[in-house]
Design an enzyme around this catalytic site. Structure first.
Site, PDB file in Angstrom:
ATOM      1  N   GLY A 155      -3.193 -14.584 -33.448  1.00  0.00           N
ATOM      2  CA  GLY A 155      -2.802 -15.693 -32.602  1.00  0.00           C
ATOM      3  C   GLY A 155      -1.298 -15.929 -32.685  1.00  0.00           C
ATOM      4  N   GLU A 180       2.551 -19.432 -42.600  1.00  0.00           N
ATOM      5  CA  GLU A 180       3.814 -19.182 -41.902  1.00  0.00           C
ATOM      6  C   GLU A 180       5.010 -19.075 -42.841  1.00  0.00           C
ATOM      7  OE1 GLU A 180       3.208 -21.686 -37.845  1.00  0.00           O
ATOM      8  OE2 GLU A 180       2.957 -22.750 -39.722  1.00  0.00           O
ATOM      9  N   THR A 211      -6.755 -14.333 -40.311  1.00  0.00           N
ATOM     10  CA  THR A 211      -6.149 -14.898 -41.507  1.00  0.00           C
ATOM     11  C   THR A 211      -7.069 -14.864 -42.714  1.00  0.00           C
ATOM     12  OG1 THR A 211      -6.911 -16.944 -40.539  1.00  0.00           O
ATOM     13  CG2 THR A 211      -4.579 -16.459 -40.346  1.00  0.00           C
ATOM     14  N   GLY A 248      -4.783 -24.586 -41.463  1.00  0.00           N
ATOM     15  CA  GLY A 248      -6.195 -24.251 -41.331  1.00  0.00           C
ATOM     16  C   GLY A 248      -6.971 -24.274 -42.626  1.00  0.00           C
ATOM     17  N   LYS A 284      -1.605 -25.776 -50.432  1.00  0.00           N
ATOM     18  CA  LYS A 284      -0.743 -25.999 -49.262  1.00  0.00           C
ATOM     19  C   LYS A 284      -0.814 -24.781 -48.357  1.00  0.00           C
ATOM     20  CE  LYS A 284       2.856 -27.364 -51.943  1.00  0.00           C
ATOM     21  NZ  LYS A 284       4.079 -28.055 -52.449  1.00  0.00           N
ATOM     22  N   GLY A 285      -0.394 -24.989 -47.120  1.00  0.00           N
ATOM     23  CA  GLY A 285      -0.474 -23.897 -46.151  1.00  0.00           C
ATOM     24  C   GLY A 285       0.496 -22.779 -46.486  1.00  0.00           C
ATOM     25  N   THR A 316      -5.988 -12.782 -49.182  1.00  0.00           N
ATOM     26  CA  THR A 316      -5.618 -13.211 -47.827  1.00  0.00           C
ATOM     27  C   THR A 316      -4.259 -13.928 -47.851  1.00  0.00           C
ATOM     28  OG1 THR A 316      -6.913 -15.232 -48.087  1.00  0.00           O
ATOM     29  CG2 THR A 316      -8.008 -13.368 -47.048  1.00  0.00           C
ATOM     30  N   ARG A 358      -2.180 -24.563 -54.781  1.00  0.00           N
ATOM     31  CA  ARG A 358      -3.215 -23.660 -55.260  1.00  0.00           C
ATOM     32  C   ARG A 358      -3.430 -22.531 -54.249  1.00  0.00           C
ATOM     33  NH1 ARG A 358      -7.588 -24.581 -58.495  1.00  0.00           N
ATOM     34  NH2 ARG A 358      -7.485 -26.843 -58.250  1.00  0.00           N
TER      35      ARG A 358
END
Lengths: 346, 746
Positions: free
Chosen positions: B246, B706, B484, B525, B702-703, B635, B629
């Site tokens: 995406g 990106e 992802t 996500g 946390k994300g 992934t 974490r």
């Protein structure tokens, strides 16, 4: 896509006779033509498939010690051929610098020579293009072009021959052998094969209707050191900004014979005998290689307009630098140095 | 019973650390991996329905004006009655922006950019539809004026004043600074370049519409599609179980889904619309090009006294999205005087929207180039300069950081890369032998990316043993897996919380009928959806504990066995043949406002540059990342590798080229738009650091999606400088630009 007829040719005679009709195209590996048909750029009414014709996929020694490469020999097979690798290494290296493994498995010798330029304006039906539609204009001039030609162009067209294989064949003095409908085939040097665009860029070669490349003939091995240097916007799988094929014979510090052909800068693989004569009998030096570059690029004109940078003309300087880099590389290799190239190092 | 949690305070329980299954954080492979590798995981364009028709969109060939006439004569003559031309007023002008939740501008009669879809040609086969699309005659009126160059003086621009940061007096700080940098950088437009082109298959059953498509955020997409069609959202079901990448390009509903739905309704048959690669380039979102004026000033010791970051980006007239270039500059470094601003130019180019890490991807890149120049001006090591400017709190709004690993990633990266070997003098100036063509250099950059939690729900079900097989669990949410690893991570969280092996957990995603999630985007996500799965599992654990006769806190679940309060029983017994299920619901709360939450990375690159041709080859690259974490190290690592690869592309080769005369996109395929190929990507090393962020979510994660791209390109261009002395400020660093910069520098 446009409806089209498909004819699987039995032999050369069948192929040339069938293909002599208007709107007919030969097809072999189909790596370029079918792409253009999907884009609507090419709309042949009939395809003549030559891939089932016997005997066109061989590499054979010629009587004079040269090599005859059948038109259906794939790029992968040609690059991997032990005789080519030993006697004509510039050809192997040039082929391997082009496309991808999958494409080289399908692409053929004759088709590679006849591939269309990758000019994005040629590929976009909404844009005027004299090669696609004679008289409509050339939108590429004034666009952000990087793959354009700077030699042999005209006000009508700045598209460059995109291939690598042809550049090496050019430096090796290759000739194409053709078959024609209803008469004997002929032999054409690459300079004879390709027309310069002039006012009719849509007519790219001198091949007549139905005339088919049946083989490429290489003269006996030239010896010397072979270098293929390709400069592009990424390390692999991109067309050349500039490429250079060099064959250099250096003895006792003097150039006995030097040949150089340029790719990515002209509508055909580009050579200039004066540039090569200038090297003969001279010791390598910056001044000499500058002179070679100057002769090769004397007529160069950059008709691109790079949108954002507002600095057209990078290509002439890059060509000059690539020529020098390739020649020095050939000298170093002749002297036994490493002289690694970007392509090989990557 | 459901479990709701609003993130109003820090969660320092670190409950996942106390679980017994031992899966969380490990490199569990994707459960969907085999299906994808063998081709049995089908994508939207592979959906086949009985009686399905095929639609091909027709593009505008001019950048403005209106459609005066659509001539179908040639088409009808060539192809007959089998072909339908749809010019419905509900066709989109542009796709929806991420999280819009409402229809984007519609109406194909007004043209805003070359490539805008104006009609849909529908036929029994794709080939006939494509042929028909070429035969459609469109006549335009007007549209002679337009703006195509964001930097042209005549192009209208507007200051996004809500974004402006003006603290202290930057001009004065620059004037009296011991050291400063003042220069302009430019990055070109980028595309997401997802492998799967946009595709949709739509079919109706009565008033109910189902669309199989390639989408990132079903909850929002359903509302967008319903709004675009003028039907109730509850009549729309979206399916996107597998999505082939995406990177922002599938955030909002797009031309193919709306076109397919309209055509399927009109013709009473399922309709498939797949964009060609060229259409994906010119009709879906691009990342705006940027012009970035950076000013940095520092005292004698290399402490920043000021940061200026004034940017120009572009979009179509009427579009609200403006590439948030200055987002990372708000908090990356401490400095008392700050001036950040964002200006939006209105141009008739393909719509600009979110492309992987909007803002920081390009903003940090230029900032990190400027920091490298400042380090050189001061004469200190670039890593040291950054360490001297680690902020103690968000320097723009004074918020404390939640957890913050900036210094740690910088030190760890420098150590692992052997940064101390770098010679600060560019190789070209040291290297005497002009015959040595390839010059080596090292560069580094800091990476930052803000962290976001969004509202999410998930249902988790524990099912009884069947035929002696152990208990299994099902996870359901409308979350997407765009490559992802959502299937892996969500299964992993449930397996960990419920004490089950991975293979006893099945996760269902990508169906708008399932509990709503914020989808895949903005790196939120895994944290958002994962937290909802975590909460649902916490509820199930509470019930299991009650059945066992202990407190949830005492309960240990492992391999299908429940232990606690001196009891130990198989889960199967506790379920007693029944099924239990719970919905977890996470909501962002005060922690989002009270703390600056961000992820950090440091990247290091070594390059070789040809002194003759300006070609650049990246020889090695190393990144160290801290993102709370790590839920799945495999992934997470893949995301970082992807970001680094994007960074190589941004640094060296990726560039959207627009024709200056009509703004049209000239390079519309992967032959012309150069994403890195294998030969461009050397060995990449990724190191993930241990961190727990109690303010982020109940999993302390946390994300990370990106982070890897945010500033990565700067490590490479800084290395080019260390090799050649050249400062390439105009991206990408293609051979011609490197040569031009070398000529300036030497």
């Amino acid at each position: 896509m446009n409806p089209f007829a498909y004819h699987r040719a039995r032999d050369e005679q069948d192929a040339t006779a069938t293909a002599a009709d208007d709107g007919t195209s030969f097809v072999a590996g189909a790596t370029n033509l079918v792409d253009l048909m999907k884009l609507g750029v090419k709309t042949p009414g009939r395809l003549v498939d030559i891939t089932r014709i016997e005997g066109l996929d061989r590499i054979e020694r010629t009587d004079d010690g040269g090599l005859r490469i059948g038109t259906l020999v794939t790029n992968s097979d040609l690059a991997a051929d032990p005789v080519v690798r030993r006697d004509y290494p510039v050809l192997s290296r040039a082929i391997l610098a082009g496309a991808s493994g999958q494409l080289r498995n399908k692409a053929t010798t004759g088709g590679n020579l006849l591939q269309h330029p990758r000019c994005p304006y040629f590929q976009d039906l909404a844009m005027p293009c004299n090669m696609r539609e004679p008289g409509s204009g050339c939108a590429a001039q004034g666009g952000p072009m990087r793959l354009h030609a700077i030699l042999g162009t005209s006000a009508a067209c700045i598209a460059a021959h995109p291939g690598d294989m042809g550049v090496a064949m050019g430096v090796l003095d290759a000739a194409v052998e053709t078959a024609r409908p209803g008469q004997e085939g002929r032999s054409l040097s690459l300079e004879e094969l390709y027309r310069l665009p002039g006012e009719r860029p849509d007519i790219r070669t001198v091949l007549e209707p139905g005339e088919m490349i049946r083989a490429v003939v290489l003269p006996p091995p030239p010896g010397g050191t072979h270098v293929y240097r390709k400069v592009r916007d990424r390390a692999s799988y991109a067309f050349a900004l500039v490429s250079t094929a060099v064959v250099l014979r250096l003895e006792d510090g003097y150039i006995q014979a030097g040949r150089i052909a340029l790719g990515g800068v002209a509508p055909r693989p580009w050579r200039n005998p004066h540039a090569e004569e200038a090297m003969t009998g001279e010791p390598p030096s910056e001044a000499l290689f500058d002179r070679v570059a100057n002769i090769l690029l004397a007529e160069a004109v950059d008709r691109s307009a790079l949108g954002r940078d507002g600095a057209p003309g990078f290509k002439i300087d890059l060509a000059r630098r690539t020529i020098r880099a390739a020649l020095w590389q050939a000298v170093e290799r002749s002297e036994g140095g490493a002289g690694k190239t970007a392509g090989e190092a990557a | 019973m459901n479990r709701h949690h609003k993130m109003d305070s820090a969660d320092r329980q670190n409950r996942l650390d106390g679980m017994a299954q031992g899966l969380i954080g490990t490199d569990v492979p994707r459960p969907d991996g085999m299906a994808k590798a063998t081709g049995t995981a089908t994508y939207a364009a592979e959906e086949r329905r009985e009686g399905m028709l095929h639609g091909v969109l027709v593009r505008a060939t001019v950048p403005g004006g209106r459609v005066a006439d659509v001539d179908t004569d040639a088409l009808a003559k060539a192809l007959g009655d089998d072909v339908t031309v749809i010019t419905d007023a509900r066709l989109l002008q542009v796709p929806a922006q991420g999280t819009d939740g409402k229809a984007p501008p519609q109406g194909p009669d007004l043209v805003h950019y070359v490539g805008q879809p104006l009609a849909l040609v529908v036929a029994p086969s794709f080939e006939v539809a494509r042929h028909g699309a070429r035969l459609l005659g469109i006549r335009y009126e007007g549209g002679e004026e337009g703006h195509f160059d964001p930097e042209d003086d005549a192009t209208p621009t507007e200051l996004r004043d809500k974004k402006t940061v003006d603290i202290g007096d930057l001009d004065a700080a620059m004037a009296k600074a011991a050291h400063s940098v003042d220069a302009v950088w430019r990055t070109p437009g980028h595309v997401s370049a997802a492998m799967e082109p946009h595709a949709a298959v739509a079919w109706w059953e009565g008033e109910h519409l189902t669309v199989r498509s390639a989408l990132q955020m079903l909850k929002f997409n359903r509302d967008e599609l319903a709004d675009a069609l003028g039907i109730p959202a509850e009549n729309v079901r979206l399916l996107a179980p597998f999505v082939g990448g995406g990177f922002g390009s599938k955030l909002g509903i797009s031309h193919e889904a709306v076109g397919a739905a309209i055509a399927a309704r009109q013709l009473g048959r399922p309709v498939r619309v797949v964009l060609s690669r060229q259409q994906v380039f010119e009709a879906v979102m691009r990342r705006s090009e940027t012009r970035q004026h950076l000013r940095l000033c520092a005292d004698e010791e290399g402490r920043l006294t000021g940061i200026g970051h004034d940017c120009l980006v572009s979009n179509l007239p009427g579009q609200d999205f403006a590439e948030p270039v200055i987002q990372g500059s708000r908090f990356a470094y401490a400095a008392p005087n700050r001036h950040l601003s964002l200006r939006l130019a209105r141009v008739n180019r393909t719509c600009a929207g979110s492309v992987r890490a909007p803002g920081e991807a390009v903003g940090l890149t230029a900032l990190e180039n400027a920091m490298d120049e400042l380090a050189e001006a001061i004469g200190i090591d670039p890593v040291e300069l950054r360490l001297r400017n680690v902020p103690e709190e968000d320097p723009t709004d004074g918020k404390p950081f939640s957890s913050m690993m900036m210094a740690e990633v910088l030190r760890e990266g420098a150590r692992r890369f052997d940064w101390q070997r770098r010679n600060p003098i560019p190789a070209l100036r040291r290297e005497g032998d002009p015959r040595r063509e390839w010059l080596r250099g090292m560069g580094m950059s800091l990476l930052v990316r803000g962290n976001i939690l969004d509202e999410a729900e998930a249902r988790v079900r524990l099912l009884p043993a069947e035929d002696g097989a152990p208990v299994r669990a099902e996870v359901e949410t409308d979350m997407t897996d765009i490559g992802t690893g959502s299937y892996a991570v969500l299964s992993q969280i449930a397996a960990e919380m419920l004490g089950l092996p991975m293979e006893r957990v099945t996760t269902r995603l990508g169906d708008s009928a399932l509990p709503p999630s914020p989808g895949s985007g903005g790196s939120w996500g895994a944290g958002s959806s994962g937290s909802s799965v975590y909460l649902a599992c916490l509820e199930l654990r509470t019930r299991l504990a009650r059945a066992l006769g202990c407190d949830e806190g005492e309960l240990t679940l492992r391999d299908g066995q429940a232990t606690g309060g001196n009891h130990s029983r198989p889960l199967a017994e506790l379920l007693d043949g029944g099924t239990i299920e719970a919905v977890g619901h996470i909501e962002p709360g005060k922690t989002a406002k009270e703390r600056r939450q961000a992820t950090y990375g440091a990247q290091f690159a070594e390059v070789e540059v040809s002194r003759h041709t300006g070609e650049v080859r990246v020889r090695r690259m190393l990144g160290v990342f801290a993102a709370g974490r790590i839920l799945n190290s495999r992934t997470a690592r893949s995301q970082c590798l992807g970001g680094m690869t994007f960074g190589i592309g941004m640094a060296l080769s990726e560039e959207l080229e627009h024709d200056p005369r009509d703004g049209h996109l000239v390079n519309r395929d992967f032959a012309g738009y150069h994403i890195p190929v294998n030969a461009d990507v050397p060995q990449l090393e990724v190191h993930l650091m241990e961190e727990r962020d109690p303010w982020a979510n109940p999993m302390q994660s946390k994300g990370i999606g990106e982070l890897g791209i945010c500033g990565a390109a700067a490590a490479i261009t800084n290395a080019i400088h260390n090799a050649t002395g050249a400062r390439v400020r105009d991206y990408p660093a293609t051979p011609d630009r490197v040569l031009a910069a070398m000529a300036v520098a030497n």
